[in-house]
Design an enzyme around this catalytic site. Structure first.
Site, PDB file in Angstrom:
ATOM      1  N   LEU A  62     -44.752  27.806  47.117  1.00  0.00           N
ATOM      2  CA  LEU A  62     -43.791  28.179  48.132  1.00  0.00           C
ATOM      3  C   LEU A  62     -44.055  27.135  49.419  1.00  0.00           C
ATOM      4  O   LEU A  62     -45.472  27.146  49.992  1.00  0.00           O
ATOM      5  CB  LEU A  62     -43.338  29.423  48.772  1.00  0.00           C
ATOM      6  N   LYS A  72     -53.952  36.794  50.193  1.00  0.00           N
ATOM      7  CA  LYS A  72     -53.451  37.937  51.045  1.00  0.00           C
ATOM      8  C   LYS A  72     -52.248  38.672  49.971  1.00  0.00           C
ATOM      9  O   LYS A  72     -52.351  39.761  49.668  1.00  0.00           O
ATOM     10  CB  LYS A  72     -53.178  38.148  52.304  1.00  0.00           C
ATOM     11  N   VAL A 103     -43.126  47.358  75.088  1.00  0.00           N
ATOM     12  CA  VAL A 103     -42.256  47.790  76.611  1.00  0.00           C
ATOM     13  C   VAL A 103     -41.700  46.434  76.950  1.00  0.00           C
ATOM     14  O   VAL A 103     -42.267  45.459  77.034  1.00  0.00           O
ATOM     15  CB  VAL A 103     -43.228  48.344  77.530  1.00  0.00           C
ATOM     16  N   SER A 180     -28.397  37.814  66.723  1.00  0.00           N
ATOM     17  CA  SER A 180     -28.280  38.288  65.565  1.00  0.00           C
ATOM     18  C   SER A 180     -26.575  38.807  65.226  1.00  0.00           C
ATOM     19  O   SER A 180     -26.299  38.931  64.134  1.00  0.00           O
ATOM     20  CB  SER A 180     -29.109  39.399  65.434  1.00  0.00           C
ATOM     21  N   ARG A 183     -24.846  36.258  63.791  1.00  0.00           N
ATOM     22  CA  ARG A 183     -25.237  35.989  62.364  1.00  0.00           C
ATOM     23  C   ARG A 183     -24.882  36.915  61.506  1.00  0.00           C
ATOM     24  O   ARG A 183     -24.967  37.159  60.316  1.00  0.00           O
ATOM     25  CB  ARG A 183     -26.708  36.004  62.507  1.00  0.00           C
ATOM     26  N   ASP A 190     -30.605  43.310  71.117  1.00  0.00           N
ATOM     27  CA  ASP A 190     -30.223  43.302  72.219  1.00  0.00           C
ATOM     28  C   ASP A 190     -28.799  42.336  72.013  1.00  0.00           C
ATOM     29  O   ASP A 190     -28.358  41.901  71.097  1.00  0.00           O
ATOM     30  CB  ASP A 190     -31.092  42.328  73.245  1.00  0.00           C
ATOM     31  N   ASP A 192     -26.699  38.847  73.411  1.00  0.00           N
ATOM     32  CA  ASP A 192     -26.910  37.612  73.875  1.00  0.00           C
ATOM     33  C   ASP A 192     -25.592  37.050  74.141  1.00  0.00           C
ATOM     34  O   ASP A 192     -24.954  36.493  73.255  1.00  0.00           O
ATOM     35  CB  ASP A 192     -27.658  36.758  72.999  1.00  0.00           C
ATOM     36  N   ASP A 254     -28.584  39.878  77.840  1.00  0.00           N
ATOM     37  CA  ASP A 254     -28.843  38.770  78.138  1.00  0.00           C
ATOM     38  C   ASP A 254     -27.619  37.827  78.493  1.00  0.00           C
ATOM     39  O   ASP A 254     -26.791  37.900  77.695  1.00  0.00           O
ATOM     40  CB  ASP A 254     -29.858  37.766  77.264  1.00  0.00           C
TER      41      ASP A 254
HETATM   42  N1  DCP Z   1     -34.766  31.923  70.082  1.00  0.00           N
HETATM   43  C1  DCP Z   1     -35.714  30.891  69.433  1.00  0.00           C
HETATM   44  N2  DCP Z   1     -36.885  30.954  69.572  1.00  0.00           N
HETATM   45  C2  DCP Z   1     -37.487  32.013  70.291  1.00  0.00           C
HETATM   46  C3  DCP Z   1     -36.736  32.915  70.965  1.00  0.00           C
HETATM   47  C4  DCP Z   1     -35.334  33.031  70.871  1.00  0.00           C
HETATM   48  O1  DCP Z   1     -35.073  29.957  68.870  1.00  0.00           O
HETATM   49  N3  DCP Z   1     -38.754  31.824  70.391  1.00  0.00           N
HETATM   50  C5  DCP Z   1     -33.249  31.872  69.723  1.00  0.00           C
HETATM   51  C6  DCP Z   1     -33.071  32.358  68.404  1.00  0.00           C
HETATM   52  C7  DCP Z   1     -32.500  33.955  68.444  1.00  0.00           C
HETATM   53  C8  DCP Z   1     -31.756  33.626  69.941  1.00  0.00           C
HETATM   54  O2  DCP Z   1     -32.797  32.828  70.682  1.00  0.00           O
HETATM   55  O3  DCP Z   1     -31.688  34.291  67.427  1.00  0.00           O
HETATM   56  C9  DCP Z   1     -31.740  35.169  70.454  1.00  0.00           C
HETATM   57  O4  DCP Z   1     -32.983  35.674  70.785  1.00  0.00           O
HETATM   58  P1  DCP Z   1     -33.216  37.145  70.317  1.00  0.00           P
HETATM   59  O5  DCP Z   1     -34.617  37.626  70.789  1.00  0.00           O
HETATM   60  O6  DCP Z   1     -32.245  37.942  71.105  1.00  0.00           O
HETATM   61  O7  DCP Z   1     -33.225  37.295  68.807  1.00  0.00           O
HETATM   62  P2  DCP Z   1     -31.909  37.785  67.965  1.00  0.00           P
HETATM   63  O8  DCP Z   1     -30.512  38.050  68.501  1.00  0.00           O
HETATM   64  O9  DCP Z   1     -32.031  36.679  66.711  1.00  0.00           O
HETATM   65  O10 DCP Z   1     -32.466  39.050  67.281  1.00  0.00           O
HETATM   66  P3  DCP Z   1     -32.176  40.654  68.014  1.00  0.00           P
HETATM   67  O11 DCP Z   1     -31.209  41.231  67.063  1.00  0.00           O
HETATM   68  O12 DCP Z   1     -33.682  41.108  67.801  1.00  0.00           O
HETATM   69  O13 DCP Z   1     -31.951  40.497  69.312  1.00  0.00           O
HETATM   70 MG    MG Z   2     -30.636  39.181  70.465  1.00  0.00          MG
HETATM   71 MN    MN Z   3     -31.944  38.105  73.578  1.00  0.00          MN
END
Ligand code: DCP
Ligand code: MG
Ligand code: MN
Length: 333
Positions: A62, A72, A103, A180, A183, A190, A192, A254
């Site tokens: 892959l 592993k 935290v 998320s 998606r 959190d 966004d 956020d």
């Molecule tokens: N993001 C990214 N690279 C990072 C951090 C964030 O590309 N290092 C982008 C993709 C994430 C989005 O920002 O989907 C939002 O960040 P979150 O940490 O809020 O992640 P998610 O919303 O995807 O997941 P969660 O349900 O944990 O908030």
């Molecule tokens: Mg998020």
């Molecule tokens: Mn976020």
């Protein structure tokens, strides 16, 4: 955990969990971001497989899985566990660092500093709040709440409240909940928000007009008793806490305010997942473009990066870099 792109079912969940724990260990205890990324990438690749991977040899084929991780995977396939992870679990220092780094606002470096001062539990951290900055203190105050996932239904309610108040104030705002939630996930870590407004321009110098707009939005949502705490607030980025009612669970919120021209690159980036973003960025580079959270730019034959391409939808970005369009639900890897 991570799901398969197609079916939403992860046939390799057990291996993925172990690899993700190793990735956390590399980030928090060793602060080796290279290995952290490698484990996360391997977990994402496994999660997207339409079947169970049963040997290291199979895993090695892959893309994104090298010899060391394949070995592993072989051990996990044969014994159901990984000796290395068993040992990490027995390592008190490592466990304490992971705990403190969970935290909000506490990064691996700060977690290590605290553990070196013999602060190893949330309880002990509460007795040492003077060692924490404002963000970390709020993170600690809501530690239990922030650990809880946010049900989709609750984000829908929060989205409706935010839209009502902000659009009542000015109907020209455009508001999208990304991350998320966009998606299609059933629960999120959190919330966004991405917001744009035709009068909000890319800032050159300090223009008091544009730098007040996000503060105005935050004030409105504080008055609506939705936002309860501010972790950080700049001209384009707010990080904080909100809740539906005084006895509801506090949630991490956020908000990003973007100029219209950057809005769709922002929506794409903040919809993620971060693995999807990496895959899409890599594809863009192969096709002579560079994309980030602000813009799409062509790369000339001499490697010179050109002017930003005007973008007025998410689809246009896919089209421009010749990447087959994926709905937000298809970006879960
Ligand atoms: N993001 C990214 N690279 C990072 C951090 C964030 O590309 N290092 C982008 C993709 C994430 C989005 O920002 O989907 C939002 O960040 P979150 O940490 O809020 O992640 P998610 O919303 O995807 O997941 P969660 O349900 O944990 O908030
Ligand atoms: Mg998020
Ligand atoms: Mn976020």
């Amino acid at each position: 955990t991570v799901n398969s792109i197609t079916s939403g079912f992860n046939y390799n969940e057990d291996i993925c969990c172990i690899l993700l724990e190793l990735s956390e260990y590399e980030k928090n205890t060793n602060r080796n971001l290279f290995k952290y990324e490698a484990y996360k990438r391997a977990a994402a690749v496994l999660a997207s497989q339409p079947k169970k991977i049963t040997s290291g040899k199979e895993a090695l084929k892959l893309k994104g899985i090298g010899a060391k991780i394949a070995k592993k995977i072989d051990e996990i396939s044969q014994t159901g566990k990984l000796e290395k992870l068993e040992n990490i679990h027995k390592d008190d220092r490592s466990q304490a660092i992971n705990l403190l780094a969970s935290v909000s606002g506490v990064g691996p470096a700060k977690a290590q500093l605290l553990v070196d001062e013999n602060i190893t539990s949330i309880e002990q951290l509460r007795q040492n709040i003077d060692k924490l900055n404002h963000h970390q203190q709020i993170g600690l105050k809501y530690y239990d709440d922030f650990q809880k996932k946010i049900p989709r239904m609750e984000i829908e309610q929060i989205e409706a409240i935010v839209k009502k108040h902000i659009l009542d104030f000015d109907k020209e705002f455009v508001i999208t909940v990304c991350g998320s939630y966009r998606r299609g996930k059933a629960e999120s870590g959190d919330i966004d928000f991405l917001i744009t407004h035709p009068s909000f321009k890319k800032k050159r110098k300090k223009s008091s007009d544009s730098s007040n707009l996000l503060k105005k939005i935050v004030h409105i949502l504080e008055d609506a008793q939705l936002i309860t705490d501010t972790l950080s607030l700049g001209d384009t980025k707010f990080m904080g806490a909100c809740r539906l009612s005084p006895d509801s669970v506090a949630r991490r919120l956020d908000i990003r305010l973007l100029p219209q021209g950057q809005y769709y690159c922002g929506v794409l980036y903040f919809t993620g997942s971060d693995m999807f973003n990496k895959a899409m960025r890599a594809h863009a580079l192969e096709h002579g473009h560079t994309i980030n959270e602000y813009c799409v730019r062509p790369i000339g034959s001499l490697g010179v990066v050109g002017e930003a391409v005007p973008i007025s939808s998410e689809e246009e970005i896919f089209e421009y870099i010749q990447y087959p369009y994926k709905t937000p639900e298809e970006r879960n890897y």
